[in-house]
Design an enzyme around this catalytic site. Structure first.
Site, mmCIF file in Angstrom:
data_model
loop_
_atom_site.group_PDB
_atom_site.id
_atom_site.type_symbol
_atom_site.label_atom_id
_atom_site.label_comp_id
_atom_site.label_asym_id
_atom_site.label_seq_id
_atom_site.Cartn_x
_atom_site.Cartn_y
_atom_site.Cartn_z
ATOM 1 N N ASP A 23 0.108 -8.401 1.389
ATOM 2 C CA ASP A 23 -0.876 -7.797 0.843
ATOM 3 C C ASP A 23 -1.488 -8.787 -0.479
ATOM 4 O O ASP A 23 -1.073 -9.487 -0.929
ATOM 5 C CB ASP A 23 -0.080 -6.429 -0.042
ATOM 6 C CG ASP A 23 -0.895 -5.197 0.050
ATOM 7 O OD1 ASP A 23 -0.613 -4.376 0.259
ATOM 8 O OD2 ASP A 23 -2.118 -5.453 -0.799
ATOM 9 N N THR A 46 -6.181 -2.690 -2.582
ATOM 10 C CA THR A 46 -5.988 -1.368 -2.920
ATOM 11 C C THR A 46 -4.395 -0.991 -3.063
ATOM 12 O O THR A 46 -4.117 0.113 -3.975
ATOM 13 C CB THR A 46 -6.363 -0.253 -1.627
ATOM 14 O OG1 THR A 46 -5.820 -0.715 -0.712
ATOM 15 C CG2 THR A 46 -7.893 -0.464 -1.801
ATOM 16 N N ARG A 92 2.829 -15.023 18.891
ATOM 17 C CA ARG A 92 3.867 -16.230 18.763
ATOM 18 C C ARG A 92 5.164 -15.949 18.901
ATOM 19 O O ARG A 92 6.017 -16.548 19.569
ATOM 20 C CB ARG A 92 3.326 -16.743 17.383
ATOM 21 C CG ARG A 92 4.304 -18.037 16.965
ATOM 22 C CD ARG A 92 4.099 -18.208 15.668
ATOM 23 N NE ARG A 92 5.124 -17.458 14.775
ATOM 24 C CZ ARG A 92 5.108 -17.469 13.427
ATOM 25 N NH1 ARG A 92 4.431 -18.347 12.745
ATOM 26 N NH2 ARG A 92 6.104 -16.536 12.790
ATOM 27 N N TYR A 95 -15.001 1.624 8.289
ATOM 28 C CA TYR A 95 -13.792 2.070 8.223
ATOM 29 C C TYR A 95 -13.537 2.446 9.749
ATOM 30 O O TYR A 95 -12.553 1.983 10.614
ATOM 31 C CB TYR A 95 -13.159 3.063 7.503
ATOM 32 C CG TYR A 95 -11.773 3.518 7.321
ATOM 33 C CD1 TYR A 95 -10.918 2.485 7.141
ATOM 34 C CD2 TYR A 95 -11.332 4.705 7.913
ATOM 35 C CE1 TYR A 95 -9.489 2.800 7.308
ATOM 36 C CE2 TYR A 95 -10.083 5.143 7.883
ATOM 37 C CZ TYR A 95 -8.954 3.985 7.526
ATOM 38 O OH TYR A 95 -7.783 4.417 7.795
ATOM 39 N N GLY A 103 0.703 -1.170 -0.205
ATOM 40 C CA GLY A 103 -0.026 -0.076 -0.097
ATOM 41 C C GLY A 103 0.795 1.280 -0.032
ATOM 42 O O GLY A 103 1.904 1.277 -0.011
ATOM 43 N N PHE A 104 0.255 2.167 -0.079
ATOM 44 C CA PHE A 104 0.806 3.810 -0.019
ATOM 45 C C PHE A 104 1.820 3.762 1.295
ATOM 46 O O PHE A 104 3.158 3.840 1.023
ATOM 47 C CB PHE A 104 -0.209 4.704 -0.064
ATOM 48 C CG PHE A 104 0.346 6.187 0.167
ATOM 49 C CD1 PHE A 104 1.494 6.532 -0.201
ATOM 50 C CD2 PHE A 104 -0.389 6.929 0.982
ATOM 51 C CE1 PHE A 104 1.761 8.034 -0.156
ATOM 52 C CE2 PHE A 104 -0.174 8.173 1.414
ATOM 53 C CZ PHE A 104 1.185 8.669 0.864
ATOM 54 N N ARG A 106 -8.977 10.338 -3.016
ATOM 55 C CA ARG A 106 -8.891 11.303 -2.149
ATOM 56 C C ARG A 106 -8.613 12.730 -2.567
ATOM 57 O O ARG A 106 -8.110 12.865 -3.858
ATOM 58 C CB ARG A 106 -7.820 10.820 -1.254
ATOM 59 C CG ARG A 106 -8.119 9.829 -0.423
ATOM 60 C CD ARG A 106 -7.238 9.373 0.683
ATOM 61 N NE ARG A 106 -6.299 8.176 0.251
ATOM 62 C CZ ARG A 106 -5.733 7.262 0.928
ATOM 63 N NH1 ARG A 106 -5.927 7.425 2.333
ATOM 64 N NH2 ARG A 106 -4.811 6.555 0.425
HETATM 65 N N1 UDP Z 1 -12.956 16.239 -1.047
HETATM 66 C C1 UDP Z 1 -13.361 17.165 -2.114
HETATM 67 N N2 UDP Z 1 -13.157 16.686 -3.463
HETATM 68 C C2 UDP Z 1 -12.818 15.354 -3.809
HETATM 69 C C3 UDP Z 1 -12.277 14.559 -2.857
HETATM 70 C C4 UDP Z 1 -12.438 15.012 -1.405
HETATM 71 O O1 UDP Z 1 -13.850 18.178 -1.822
HETATM 72 O O2 UDP Z 1 -12.640 15.318 -5.106
HETATM 73 C C5 UDP Z 1 -13.107 16.421 0.173
HETATM 74 C C6 UDP Z 1 -13.815 15.556 1.211
HETATM 75 O O3 UDP Z 1 -15.261 15.679 1.080
HETATM 76 C C7 UDP Z 1 -13.293 15.736 2.474
HETATM 77 C C8 UDP Z 1 -11.832 16.108 2.300
HETATM 78 O O4 UDP Z 1 -11.802 16.683 0.860
HETATM 79 O O5 UDP Z 1 -14.026 16.636 3.039
HETATM 80 C C9 UDP Z 1 -11.012 15.111 2.300
HETATM 81 O O6 UDP Z 1 -11.317 13.843 1.590
HETATM 82 P P1 UDP Z 1 -10.488 12.708 1.546
HETATM 83 O O7 UDP Z 1 -11.219 11.656 0.694
HETATM 84 O O8 UDP Z 1 -9.032 12.788 1.104
HETATM 85 O O9 UDP Z 1 -10.307 11.860 2.895
HETATM 86 P P2 UDP Z 1 -11.105 12.337 4.447
HETATM 87 O O10 UDP Z 1 -10.145 13.006 5.115
HETATM 88 O O11 UDP Z 1 -12.644 12.575 4.262
HETATM 89 O O12 UDP Z 1 -10.823 10.845 4.915
#
Ligand code: UDP
Length: 312
Positions: free
Chosen positions: A32, A36, A107, A146, A11-12, A187
């Site tokens: 993994d 994702t 373990r 989550y 992952g990242f 994200r």
């Molecule tokens: N967000 C946004 N536009 C996008 C993707 C995310 O405005 O294209 C907003 C999302 O609604 C949140 C914030 O950016 O308020 C961070 O979103 P992310 O999915 O990165 O992770 P989160 O911190 O919510 O887990």
């Protein structure tokens, strides 16, 4: 040299940890299932001290030969887009998967680290979240798969610590960005940067007044390793406290990429946290850690990364 097993090693964050631990001369085993994570994240790690096992950790880990000195449990979808598409898998990896990782640590009498998250605080009522805050989580909302998996993971880690005297660490990771993020993970950092580089509209969800605090991955990895090597068994926030609104963040991305893209507004997803900013006093005091990379510096790096991704 230590023997280290990392779940979610492709992952990242997991792959950055593998890289850093290999660079230090350790023996690293990564597990993994690429749900994702990506193969590309581990192919460049190949070498005599690196072992990769393709497996869903909910199928068990007890046949993996050790002994390990450290077990780091970083397997889980972590982008809201991903975990909302895979809610059952997310709950399974956080519960059953975490239990298998804990059993493996038990373990081998290894130090166990649980990758937790600022999401344990849910949609926080406190402007700055410290580790004593119990959170404000909707147990049945779209993010619950989550949030509750990660809260359960913390509870399970503490139960193994109390019942079996397992040496445990819990790191609460706040929003992190950097190379090896997937362009399509949904994200905000990857979306905005990739939209800007493609000249597409930048999609702000809601009015953009919600805040986040973004940490560059190298700073996060440093904080994680300091915690791992400390003797701190309570949860520790690791993140960058420089908070900004999503609107401001969009403007920053537009400025740095010099894009012609314009901002468009889309509906705010349900239960989207209104504010997020870590209190890092504990990490400062106990780990002598604080982030060093400014948002501008880090953003330049991730912009370069996605730009070279586009040309490859
Ligand atoms: N967000 C946004 N536009 C996008 C993707 C995310 O405005 O294209 C907003 C999302 O609604 C949140 C914030 O950016 O308020 C961070 O979103 P992310 O999915 O990165 O992770 P989160 O911190 O919510 O887990």
């Amino acid at each position: 040299m230590s023997g280290i097993l990392i779940t979610g090693g492709a992952g990242f964050i997991g792959s950055h940890l593998c890289q850093r631990l290999l660079d230090e001369g350790n023996e690293v085993t990564a597990v993994d299932n690429f749900c994702t994570g990506s193969r590309a994240n581990v192919t460049n790690l190949e070498g005599p001290r690196f072992t990769f096992i393709e497996r869903d950790i909910t199928d068990g880990l007890d046949d993996i030969a050790g002994p390990f000195d450290y077990v780091l449990n970083f397997a889980s979808p972590a982008s809201p887009d991903d975990y909302m598409k895979m809610p059952i898998e997310t709950l399974q990896v956080g519960s059953r998967g975490t239990m298998f990782a804990l059993e493996l640590a038990l373990r081998d009498k290894a130090v166990f680290m649980q990758a937790s998250t600022s999401e344990v605080y849910g949609d926080p009522e406190m402007a700055v979240q410290n580790e004593e805050y119990w959170g404000h989580v909707n147990p049945i909302g779209p993010r619950s798969c989550y949030d509750e998996a990660k809260r359960y993971g913390e509870a399970l880690t503490m139960a193994y610590h109390r019942s079996h005297s397992l040496d445990t660490r819990i790191v609460r990771i706040f929003n992190t960005y950097g190379p090896r993020m997937r362009a399509v993970d949904g994200r905000v950092v990857s979306n905005f940067v990739c939209q800007a580089l493609h000249g597409e509209n930048i999609t702000i969800y809601g009015d953009g007044s919600q805040t986040r605090s973004f940490c560059y991955v190298d700073d996060l990895v440093e904080g994680i390793l300091r915690l791992l090597r400390s003797n701190v068994t309570e949860p520790v926030n690791v993140g960058n406290p420089s908070e900004m609104s999503i609107k401001k963040f969009a403007e920053k991305v537009i400025e740095l990429t010099k894009t012609e893209s314009s901002i468009v507004y889309k509906p705010l997803p349900e239960d989207d946290p209104k504010q997020r900013k870590p209190d890092i006093q504990k990490a400062k005091k106990l780990l002598e850690w604080e982030p060093k990379v400014s948002l501008e510096e880090g953003l330049e790096k991730i912009i370069d990364y996605f730009r070279s991704d586009l040309t490859n």
